[in-house]
Design an enzyme around this catalytic site. Structure first.
Site, short mmCIF file in Angstrom:
data_model
loop_
_atom_site.label_atom_id
_atom_site.label_comp_id
_atom_site.label_asym_id
_atom_site.label_seq_id
_atom_site.Cartn_x
_atom_site.Cartn_y
_atom_site.Cartn_z
CG MET A 187 -5.96 -1.82 0.52
SD MET A 187 -7.10 -3.51 0.85
CE MET A 187 -6.31 -4.04 2.23
CD GLU A 188 -5.26 3.64 2.64
OE1 GLU A 188 -4.12 3.63 2.48
OE2 GLU A 188 -6.31 3.23 1.81
CB CYS B 103 -1.03 0.08 1.35
SG CYS B 103 -2.55 -1.04 1.03
CG ASP C 285 -7.97 -5.95 23.67
OD1 ASP C 285 -7.75 -6.99 24.22
OD2 ASP C 285 -7.31 -4.74 23.87
#
Length: 161
Positions: A117-118, A80, A132
């Site tokens: 992609m970002e 990227c 998490d």
């Protein structure tokens, strides 16, 4: 290009990975929107909804993590391009079917390459952050459906999934 992969722009004629040369492409306005889901037990969703978990407001932390991830995409995805992002907005809300949380990421830039992609990275990391922060209450959560919803701008035109 290799006859086996004529459409893969990240491979050269010998099949070696390469960063695409975008130096001759026009800088245009580009935008991408991605989504993903974290499915969880109703009690876990109630905990996330209140923002009073042991780790704080899990939705707010996930949104910030997504923004940070979008800015670091070129560090995480080898081919990227590093981009100057003009907007990164990550939102965590309840899934319409009540099964958990929905994450959306909207990313913009003006440049020679897109921001798909970002947006996907922002969405993925926000989902991972939710997992998490909530795993102490529910290790059976499932991250799913991370996908590109739409992209605009660039030579390849618009996409709506």
């Amino acid at each position: 290009m290799s006859p086996l992969t004529p459409h893969l722009t990240h491979l050269d004629a010998e099949g070696r990975a390469r960063m695409v040369d975008v130096s001759d492409k026009a800088a245009t306005a580009r935008e991408a929107v991605a989504e993903g889901f974290v499915r969880m037990a109703p009690a876990t969703l109630a905990l996330a909804r209140t923002g009073s978990g042991r780790k704080g407001d899990v939705r707010a932390v996930a949104e910030i993590a997504g923004v940070m991830a979008a800015k670091r995409t070129s560090d995480l995805i080898p081919l990227c391009h590093p981009l100057a992002l003009s907007k990164v907005e990550v939102a965590v809300g309840e899934a319409t079917d009540g099964s958990g949380l929905r994450v959306t990421a909207n990313v913009r830039t003006t440049g020679p390459t897109g921001v798909e992609m970002e947006a996907l990275t922002a969405c993925s990391v926000a989902c991972l952050t939710l997992y998490d922060m909530l795993k102490a209450a529910d290790r059976a959560m499932v991250i799913e459906g991370v996908r590109l919803l739409e992209k605009t701008g660039g030579k390849s035109g618009d996409y709506r999934g």
